[in-house]
Design a protein around this motif. Sequence first.
Motif, PDB file in Angstrom:
ATOM      1  N   LEU A  31       6.006  -0.630  -0.141  1.00 29.32           N
ATOM      2  CA  LEU A  31       4.992  -0.772   0.900  1.00 29.32           C
ATOM      3  C   LEU A  31       3.616  -0.623   0.255  1.00 29.32           C
ATOM      4  CD1 LEU A  31       4.156  -1.097   3.879  1.00 29.32           C
ATOM      5  CD2 LEU A  31       4.465   1.383   4.144  1.00 29.32           C
ATOM      6  N   ARG A  32       2.847  -1.682   0.272  1.00 31.53           N
ATOM      7  CA  ARG A  32       1.564  -1.724  -0.442  1.00 31.53           C
ATOM      8  C   ARG A  32       0.390  -1.292   0.432  1.00 31.53           C
ATOM      9  NH1 ARG A  32       1.714  -5.513  -4.579  1.00 31.53           N
ATOM     10  NH2 ARG A  32       3.563  -5.138  -5.856  1.00 31.53           N
ATOM     11  N   ALA A  33       0.450  -1.668   1.740  1.00 36.04           N
ATOM     12  CA  ALA A  33      -0.700  -1.418   2.624  1.00 36.04           C
ATOM     13  C   ALA A  33      -0.265  -1.585   4.069  1.00 36.04           C
ATOM     14  CB  ALA A  33      -1.823  -2.414   2.334  1.00 36.04           C
ATOM     15  N   ILE A  34      -1.027  -0.954   4.959  1.00 34.58           N
ATOM     16  CA  ILE A  34      -0.820  -1.142   6.392  1.00 34.58           C
ATOM     17  C   ILE A  34      -2.114  -1.716   6.969  1.00 34.58           C
ATOM     18  CG2 ILE A  34      -0.493   0.022   8.606  1.00 34.58           C
ATOM     19  CD1 ILE A  34       1.416   1.944   7.198  1.00 34.58           C
ATOM     20  N   THR A  35      -1.984  -2.890   7.581  1.00 30.82           N
ATOM     21  CA  THR A  35      -3.144  -3.501   8.246  1.00 30.82           C
ATOM     22  C   THR A  35      -2.871  -3.453   9.745  1.00 30.82           C
ATOM     23  OG1 THR A  35      -2.110  -5.693   7.985  1.00 30.82           O
ATOM     24  CG2 THR A  35      -3.683  -5.003   6.296  1.00 30.82           C
ATOM     25  N   ALA A  47      -5.437   1.595  14.806  1.00 29.90           N
ATOM     26  CA  ALA A  47      -5.813   1.958  13.426  1.00 29.90           C
ATOM     27  C   ALA A  47      -5.721   3.469  13.220  1.00 29.90           C
ATOM     28  CB  ALA A  47      -7.222   1.460  13.125  1.00 29.90           C
ATOM     29  N   GLN A  48      -6.242   4.242  14.177  1.00 28.64           N
ATOM     30  CA  GLN A  48      -6.205   5.699  14.061  1.00 28.64           C
ATOM     31  C   GLN A  48      -4.761   6.202  14.015  1.00 28.64           C
ATOM     32  OE1 GLN A  48      -9.190   7.890  13.884  1.00 28.64           O
ATOM     33  NE2 GLN A  48      -7.471   8.983  12.935  1.00 28.64           N
ATOM     34  N   ASN A  49      -3.915   5.628  14.847  1.00 25.60           N
ATOM     35  CA  ASN A  49      -2.496   6.043  14.818  1.00 25.60           C
ATOM     36  C   ASN A  49      -1.873   5.769  13.451  1.00 25.60           C
ATOM     37  OD1 ASN A  49      -2.378   7.067  17.418  1.00 25.60           O
ATOM     38  ND2 ASN A  49      -1.639   5.157  18.331  1.00 25.60           N
ATOM     39  N   GLY A  60       0.670   7.417   1.677  1.00 28.38           N
ATOM     40  CA  GLY A  60      -0.156   7.112   0.505  1.00 28.38           C
ATOM     41  C   GLY A  60      -0.486   5.642   0.311  1.00 28.38           C
ATOM     42  N   VAL A  61      -0.704   4.912   1.397  1.00 23.16           N
ATOM     43  CA  VAL A  61      -1.119   3.506   1.277  1.00 23.16           C
ATOM     44  C   VAL A  61      -2.432   3.320   2.059  1.00 23.16           C
ATOM     45  CG1 VAL A  61       1.255   2.649   1.053  1.00 23.16           C
ATOM     46  CG2 VAL A  61       0.189   2.741   3.315  1.00 23.16           C
ATOM     47  N   PRO A  62      -3.218   2.302   1.688  1.00 23.62           N
ATOM     48  CA  PRO A  62      -4.453   2.064   2.438  1.00 23.62           C
ATOM     49  C   PRO A  62      -4.152   1.556   3.850  1.00 23.62           C
ATOM     50  CG  PRO A  62      -4.132   0.356   0.776  1.00 23.62           C
ATOM     51  CD  PRO A  62      -3.076   1.381   0.539  1.00 23.62           C
ATOM     52  N   VAL A  63      -5.033   1.922   4.782  1.00 25.75           N
ATOM     53  CA  VAL A  63      -4.908   1.477   6.183  1.00 25.75           C
ATOM     54  C   VAL A  63      -6.214   0.785   6.560  1.00 25.75           C
ATOM     55  CG1 VAL A  63      -4.691   2.230   8.600  1.00 25.75           C
ATOM     56  CG2 VAL A  63      -3.343   3.364   6.796  1.00 25.75           C
ATOM     57  N   SER A 104      -8.626  -5.754   7.874  1.00 25.29           N
ATOM     58  CA  SER A 104      -7.186  -6.064   7.707  1.00 25.29           C
ATOM     59  C   SER A 104      -6.961  -7.406   7.016  1.00 25.29           C
ATOM     60  CB  SER A 104      -6.502  -6.080   9.073  1.00 25.29           C
ATOM     61  OG  SER A 104      -6.349  -4.781   9.583  1.00 25.29           O
ATOM     62  N   VAL A 105      -7.736  -8.398   7.384  1.00 24.20           N
ATOM     63  CA  VAL A 105      -7.539  -9.740   6.806  1.00 24.20           C
ATOM     64  C   VAL A 105      -7.838  -9.724   5.307  1.00 24.20           C
ATOM     65  CG1 VAL A 105      -8.344 -12.150   6.874  1.00 24.20           C
ATOM     66  CG2 VAL A 105      -8.015 -10.883   9.007  1.00 24.20           C
ATOM     67  N   GLU A 106      -8.908  -9.022   4.934  1.00 27.47           N
ATOM     68  CA  GLU A 106      -9.256  -8.946   3.510  1.00 27.47           C
ATOM     69  C   GLU A 106      -8.212  -8.156   2.720  1.00 27.47           C
ATOM     70  OE1 GLU A 106     -13.030  -7.192   4.688  1.00 27.47           O
ATOM     71  OE2 GLU A 106     -14.045  -8.579   3.305  1.00 27.47           O
TER      72      GLU A 106
END
Length: 309
Positions: A31-35, A47-49, A60-63, A104-106
């Motif tokens: 799992l690389r990221a959550i958008t 997003a906050q959730n 430990g992934v970017p949101v 998120s798109v970026e």
Amino acid sequence: MKKIPVVMDCDPGSDDALAILMVHAAENIDLRAITTVAGNLNREITAQNALNIVEYFNIGVPVAKGSYPIMKKFEALDVSIMGEGGLGNAVLPKAKGEYSPYHSVELLHKEIQKSPGEIVILATGPLTNVALLLSVYLEDRELIKEIVIMGGAVYEGNHTPRTEFNIYTDAEAAKIVFQSGIPIKMIGTDVTYRTPVTKSDLECLLSNDKKVSKFIGDLMFYPGDDKRPFPEEGIFIWDGLAAAALICPECMEYKHVYVDVETRGELTYGETVADMNHYLKQVPNTHIAMECKKYMFLSLLQKTIEAIE
Ligand code: RIB
Ligand code: CA
């Protein structure tokens, strides 16, 4: 084992929250990221959730924060379904960490660039971000291996007679995605309605004093009061099944057909029109999950609980 690089685009949301934990715990997924995207709730709350879940469970992934529907006026899910905060009875500490500096798109685009040809998108919310990605970064269409979608309905809707909520929320976005030429797995209402999870299923899984079990119980048993007791026939864990299809594709049986999305019908806006009998003579673009081996799904839930503190 080479792990599958995944970005999860979601609108947490109780079932998204469970799906995040399943993907995080899966040994074959990186799992690389959550958008996040507006859907169950507005884009700030989803997003906050997601940020709170990532911090609380040390994922430990970017949101990243995402978008609202491209054309249609945004209508969140009825607040009674997942509660004010969108996570049922679960209340998490507000995360101290920051969001990704990227939209998120970026962030989707950056992760695709890191793993061209291998990256898989798991989309468990409206497809707004994914459609914008495919419209802004046209080159990414060739670099995404597969999109696993929780969304759509072949026969029976869950939001209007024949539409599912994620697609209905932004049908124009969904049309862009289904027509992109990227391989799609559609985990829709059909397989979910055939895979109810009962109270005893959950009680077996959650009968321990782990933090993650309490969290999942708070998500899934909501509201569970006299007015809306836990349904006898069980509940439908929409995004959990989409996560299962990503983690363990063999737990599902698929039909490979052509699917398009209705965006102009007064009564049919948001329908995923699946050409199950090949009348339209179009090249099939979607694998639709029609059956799920429930014992494999429950086993994935068990492994998730075992893997997370
Ligand atoms: O129709 C079910 C879908 O809509 C799920 O993804 C749920 O989280 C909501 O987003
Ligand atoms: Ca969702």
